[in-house]
Enzyme design. Structure first.
Site, PDB file in Angstrom:
ATOM      1  N   ASN A  32      47.257 -72.249  39.121  1.00  0.00           N
ATOM      2  CA  ASN A  32      46.789 -73.251  40.088  1.00  0.00           C
ATOM      3  C   ASN A  32      46.104 -72.600  41.295  1.00  0.00           C
ATOM      4  OD1 ASN A  32      48.877 -72.240  41.603  1.00  0.00           O
ATOM      5  ND2 ASN A  32      49.901 -74.201  41.962  1.00  0.00           N
ATOM      6  N   ASN A  35      48.152 -68.670  44.808  1.00  0.00           N
ATOM      7  CA  ASN A  35      48.289 -67.347  45.435  1.00  0.00           C
ATOM      8  C   ASN A  35      47.348 -66.326  44.791  1.00  0.00           C
ATOM      9  OD1 ASN A  35      49.529 -65.708  47.396  1.00  0.00           O
ATOM     10  ND2 ASN A  35      50.838 -64.765  45.852  1.00  0.00           N
ATOM     11  N   SER A 124      63.505 -60.234  37.651  1.00  0.00           N
ATOM     12  CA  SER A 124      63.450 -59.252  38.735  1.00  0.00           C
ATOM     13  C   SER A 124      64.779 -58.528  38.851  1.00  0.00           C
ATOM     14  CB  SER A 124      63.162 -60.002  40.041  1.00  0.00           C
ATOM     15  OG  SER A 124      63.404 -59.166  41.141  1.00  0.00           O
ATOM     16  N   TYR A 149      64.856 -67.217  46.398  1.00  0.00           N
ATOM     17  CA  TYR A 149      63.951 -66.638  45.384  1.00  0.00           C
ATOM     18  C   TYR A 149      64.769 -65.959  44.280  1.00  0.00           C
ATOM     19  CZ  TYR A 149      61.052 -63.193  43.048  1.00  0.00           C
ATOM     20  OH  TYR A 149      60.450 -62.431  42.075  1.00  0.00           O
ATOM     21  N   LYS A 153      65.396 -66.876  40.134  1.00  0.00           N
ATOM     22  CA  LYS A 153      65.214 -65.991  38.969  1.00  0.00           C
ATOM     23  C   LYS A 153      66.490 -65.953  38.136  1.00  0.00           C
ATOM     24  CE  LYS A 153      61.019 -64.704  39.497  1.00  0.00           C
ATOM     25  NZ  LYS A 153      60.001 -65.085  38.524  1.00  0.00           N
TER      26      LYS A 153
HETATM   27  P1  NAD Z   1      51.384 -63.511  42.255  1.00  0.00           P
HETATM   28  O1  NAD Z   1      51.703 -64.483  43.335  1.00  0.00           O
HETATM   29  O2  NAD Z   1      50.305 -62.523  42.490  1.00  0.00           O
HETATM   30  O3  NAD Z   1      51.051 -64.293  40.913  1.00  0.00           O
HETATM   31  C1  NAD Z   1      51.649 -65.528  40.585  1.00  0.00           C
HETATM   32  C2  NAD Z   1      50.551 -66.476  40.152  1.00  0.00           C
HETATM   33  O4  NAD Z   1      51.135 -67.735  39.848  1.00  0.00           O
HETATM   34  C3  NAD Z   1      49.503 -66.717  41.245  1.00  0.00           C
HETATM   35  O5  NAD Z   1      48.207 -66.493  40.705  1.00  0.00           O
HETATM   36  C4  NAD Z   1      49.704 -68.160  41.640  1.00  0.00           C
HETATM   37  O6  NAD Z   1      48.493 -68.780  42.012  1.00  0.00           O
HETATM   38  C5  NAD Z   1      50.304 -68.745  40.378  1.00  0.00           C
HETATM   39  N1  NAD Z   1      51.123 -69.942  40.611  1.00  0.00           N
HETATM   40  C6  NAD Z   1      52.057 -70.130  41.583  1.00  0.00           C
HETATM   41  N2  NAD Z   1      52.597 -71.356  41.461  1.00  0.00           N
HETATM   42  C7  NAD Z   1      52.008 -71.943  40.391  1.00  0.00           C
HETATM   43  C8  NAD Z   1      52.134 -73.205  39.768  1.00  0.00           C
HETATM   44  N3  NAD Z   1      52.980 -74.145  40.241  1.00  0.00           N
HETATM   45  N4  NAD Z   1      51.350 -73.481  38.698  1.00  0.00           N
HETATM   46  C9  NAD Z   1      50.474 -72.562  38.218  1.00  0.00           C
HETATM   47  N5  NAD Z   1      50.318 -71.348  38.771  1.00  0.00           N
HETATM   48  C10 NAD Z   1      51.063 -71.045  39.849  1.00  0.00           C
HETATM   49  O7  NAD Z   1      52.763 -62.785  41.882  1.00  0.00           O
HETATM   50  P2  NAD Z   1      53.015 -61.487  40.981  1.00  0.00           P
HETATM   51  O8  NAD Z   1      53.406 -60.375  41.874  1.00  0.00           O
HETATM   52  O9  NAD Z   1      51.897 -61.320  40.023  1.00  0.00           O
HETATM   53  O10 NAD Z   1      54.328 -61.951  40.226  1.00  0.00           O
HETATM   54  C11 NAD Z   1      54.288 -62.504  38.929  1.00  0.00           C
HETATM   55  C12 NAD Z   1      55.707 -62.853  38.500  1.00  0.00           C
HETATM   56  O11 NAD Z   1      56.515 -61.667  38.534  1.00  0.00           O
HETATM   57  C13 NAD Z   1      56.384 -63.861  39.427  1.00  0.00           C
HETATM   58  O12 NAD Z   1      57.159 -64.729  38.632  1.00  0.00           O
HETATM   59  C14 NAD Z   1      57.277 -62.989  40.291  1.00  0.00           C
HETATM   60  O13 NAD Z   1      58.392 -63.688  40.761  1.00  0.00           O
HETATM   61  C15 NAD Z   1      57.681 -61.894  39.306  1.00  0.00           C
HETATM   62  N6  NAD Z   1      58.075 -60.648  39.970  1.00  0.00           N
HETATM   63  C16 NAD Z   1      57.204 -60.045  40.839  1.00  0.00           C
HETATM   64  C17 NAD Z   1      57.603 -58.872  41.490  1.00  0.00           C
HETATM   65  C18 NAD Z   1      56.679 -58.197  42.467  1.00  0.00           C
HETATM   66  O14 NAD Z   1      57.156 -57.351  43.243  1.00  0.00           O
HETATM   67  N7  NAD Z   1      55.377 -58.486  42.465  1.00  0.00           N
HETATM   68  C19 NAD Z   1      58.879 -58.313  41.256  1.00  0.00           C
HETATM   69  C20 NAD Z   1      59.722 -58.947  40.345  1.00  0.00           C
HETATM   70  C21 NAD Z   1      59.309 -60.124  39.696  1.00  0.00           C
HETATM   71  N1  UFG Z   2      60.298 -51.735  53.807  1.00  0.00           N
HETATM   72  C1  UFG Z   2      60.041 -51.229  55.075  1.00  0.00           C
HETATM   73  N2  UFG Z   2      59.015 -51.775  55.787  1.00  0.00           N
HETATM   74  C2  UFG Z   2      58.231 -52.794  55.304  1.00  0.00           C
HETATM   75  C3  UFG Z   2      58.504 -53.295  54.005  1.00  0.00           C
HETATM   76  C4  UFG Z   2      59.558 -52.750  53.292  1.00  0.00           C
HETATM   77  O1  UFG Z   2      60.714 -50.315  55.530  1.00  0.00           O
HETATM   78  O2  UFG Z   2      57.323 -53.248  56.013  1.00  0.00           O
HETATM   79  C5  UFG Z   2      61.377 -51.121  53.003  1.00  0.00           C
HETATM   80  C6  UFG Z   2      62.483 -52.084  52.619  1.00  0.00           C
HETATM   81  O3  UFG Z   2      63.474 -52.123  53.611  1.00  0.00           O
HETATM   82  C7  UFG Z   2      62.953 -51.468  51.285  1.00  0.00           C
HETATM   83  C8  UFG Z   2      61.692 -50.854  50.690  1.00  0.00           C
HETATM   84  O4  UFG Z   2      60.795 -50.677  51.794  1.00  0.00           O
HETATM   85  O5  UFG Z   2      63.875 -50.438  51.544  1.00  0.00           O
HETATM   86  C9  UFG Z   2      61.021 -51.717  49.641  1.00  0.00           C
HETATM   87  O6  UFG Z   2      60.812 -53.027  50.185  1.00  0.00           O
HETATM   88  P1  UFG Z   2      59.905 -54.116  49.409  1.00  0.00           P
HETATM   89  O7  UFG Z   2      59.870 -55.345  50.261  1.00  0.00           O
HETATM   90  O8  UFG Z   2      58.613 -53.521  49.013  1.00  0.00           O
HETATM   91  O9  UFG Z   2      60.721 -54.353  48.055  1.00  0.00           O
HETATM   92  P2  UFG Z   2      62.186 -54.922  47.823  1.00  0.00           P
HETATM   93  O10 UFG Z   2      62.879 -53.931  46.947  1.00  0.00           O
HETATM   94  O11 UFG Z   2      62.847 -55.306  49.061  1.00  0.00           O
HETATM   95  O12 UFG Z   2      61.902 -56.275  47.029  1.00  0.00           O
HETATM   96  C10 UFG Z   2      61.045 -56.280  45.883  1.00  0.00           C
HETATM   97  C11 UFG Z   2      60.391 -57.648  45.759  1.00  0.00           C
HETATM   98  C12 UFG Z   2      61.396 -58.676  45.425  1.00  0.00           C
HETATM   99  C13 UFG Z   2      62.179 -58.289  44.240  1.00  0.00           C
HETATM  100  C14 UFG Z   2      62.785 -56.908  44.439  1.00  0.00           C
HETATM  101  C15 UFG Z   2      63.488 -56.419  43.214  1.00  0.00           C
HETATM  102  O13 UFG Z   2      59.765 -58.008  46.969  1.00  0.00           O
HETATM  103  O14 UFG Z   2      60.737 -59.866  45.114  1.00  0.00           O
HETATM  104  O15 UFG Z   2      61.755 -55.974  44.745  1.00  0.00           O
HETATM  105  O16 UFG Z   2      62.618 -56.499  42.123  1.00  0.00           O
HETATM  106  F1  UFG Z   2      63.154 -59.167  44.036  1.00  0.00           F
END
Ligand code: NAD
Ligand code: UFG
Length: 335
Positions: A32, A35, A124, A149, A153
């Protein structure tokens, strides 16, 4: 295979689309654009030489999902779409449950009706909460999650396990990502956080690029080797390679499966800063601030199950992750 990729124009989804297309699969993207940018599809075309089919649609819209499955037959769905900002999930819990939980239920219902029962889900490492020990294997306790969040998950994982138990025709791969970073080596696709980045590596990249003055290091009094938080960073291209292996595995061995996708190695915040400075040749000034509420000291994966069962392991090292992040950041800046 013909694969529906939800969230396929997002950060991880777009890399998965490239990997799927390069492996010869046919891809339809459903997103959609909440993001992500509409230009991602044309960038994927520049990388692969072919544009994936793109449907602008919402996961929460049952009628739209019905149409997606009525208009094409799929062998599998890779489900990336969702909301992912931990802090925002605290202030907007209903939006997170509606999209991440409700949207996934709607998706599974539409799949069920269409007879498509092979699903890869983006979970995650957050489902492990504050782990009792590291490295974390898939049998570690889950559920001690402190934000909506992470809870969304964990809830989806439970729903998918129930679905698999109720109907053995389902094949479900739950992939628990550790910390995805980096970008495609073409520097045409990568992570584009809106506003102030929540995550460490995008923030560091913006500091190195001069877009932000300095990094705030959230605490240096953790029980880790230098007092700063330790995480298992994994290159997004390695991460999506794990999805393709999981898809092949599900074809051969249906059922519900969980795999950690990480490198099995932790780096501290200060190690990340130094690695980025080396990769970019730019300084990354920082100051130490208070801990961020909800953060844990250390988190890294035992990825041996994925290695054993999927024949997958992450190949790209920290220097490559930082080099590719920097190239992407730099490329965005110059257009
Ligand atoms: P992202 O936000 O870049 O991608 C998610 C996509 O989903 C976006 O393009 C957004 O437009 C789309 N979207 C959101 N809501 C929607 C809806 N209702 N209908 C259709 N599309 C929709 O995020 P990402 O980093 O690519 O993450 C992808 C998946 O991996 C997510 O489920 C996220 O929770 C999971 N994940 C991400 C991380 C991370 O650090 N990036 C870590 C663990 C899990
Ligand atoms: N950190 C800083 N400064 C910042 C951002 C992060 O010091 O500006 C530190 C955090 O305290 C942490 C490390 O950098 O120690 C990593 O932080 P991130 O926010 O990059 O990642 P997290 O491990 O906190 O969380 C990420 C995703 C979550 C996911 C999780 C586990 O953001 O969505 O990994 O997969 F759930």
């Amino acid at each position: 295979m013909r694969v529906l990729v939800t969230g396929g124009s997002g950060y991880i989804g777009s890399h998965a689309v490239v990997a799927l297309m390069e492996a010869g699969h046919q891809v339809v993207v459903l997103d959609n654009l909440e993001n992500s940018a509409g230009t991602v599809v044309s960038r994927i075309e520049r990388i692969t030489g072919q544009a994936p089919d793109f449907i602008e649609g919402d996961l929460r819209d049952a009628d739209a999902l019905e149409k997606v499955f009525a208009n094409a037959s799929f062998d599998a769905v890779m489900h990336f779409a969702g909301l992912k900002a931990v802090g925002e999930s605290v202030s907007r819990p209903l939006a997170y449950y509606e999209t991440n939980v409700g949207g996934t239920v709607r998706l599974c219902q539409a799949m069920e009706r269409a007879g498509v029962r092979r699903l890869i889900f983006s979970s995650s490492a957050t489902v492990y909460g504050d782990p009792a020990r590291v490295p974390i294997d898939e049998d570690a306790a889950t559920g001690g999650v402190t934000n909506p969040y992470g809870r969304s998950k964990h809830m989806v994982e439970q729903i998918l396990f129930d679905l698999g138990r109720a109907d053995p025709r389902w094949s479900i791969g739950i992939l628990r990502y550790f910390n995805p970073v980096g970008a495609h080596e073409s520097a045409l696709i990568g992570e584009s956080p809106r506003g102030i980045p929540n995550n460490l590596v995008p923030y560091i990249a913006q500091v190195a690029n001069g877009e932000r003055e300095q990094l705030n290091v959230f605490g240096d009094d953790y029980p880790t080797w230098d007092g700063t938080g330790v995480r298992d960073y994994i290159h997004v291209v390695d991460l999506v390679a794990g999805h393709l292996r999981a898809l092949e595995f599900l074809e051969a061995q249906p059922g519900s499966h969980v795999w950690n996708l990480g490198r099995g190695e932790g780096y501290s915040v200060l190690e990340m800063v130094r690695a980025f400075e080396e990769a970019s040749g730019r300084p990354v000034p920082y100051r130490v601030t208070d801990r961020r509420p909800g953060d844990i000291a250390e988190c890294w994966a035992d990825p041996s199950k994925a290695e054993r069962e999927l024949g997958w392991r992450a190949e790209r090292d920290l220097a490559t992750m930082m080099r590719d992040t920097w190239r992407w950041q730099h490329n965005q800046r110059i257009g």
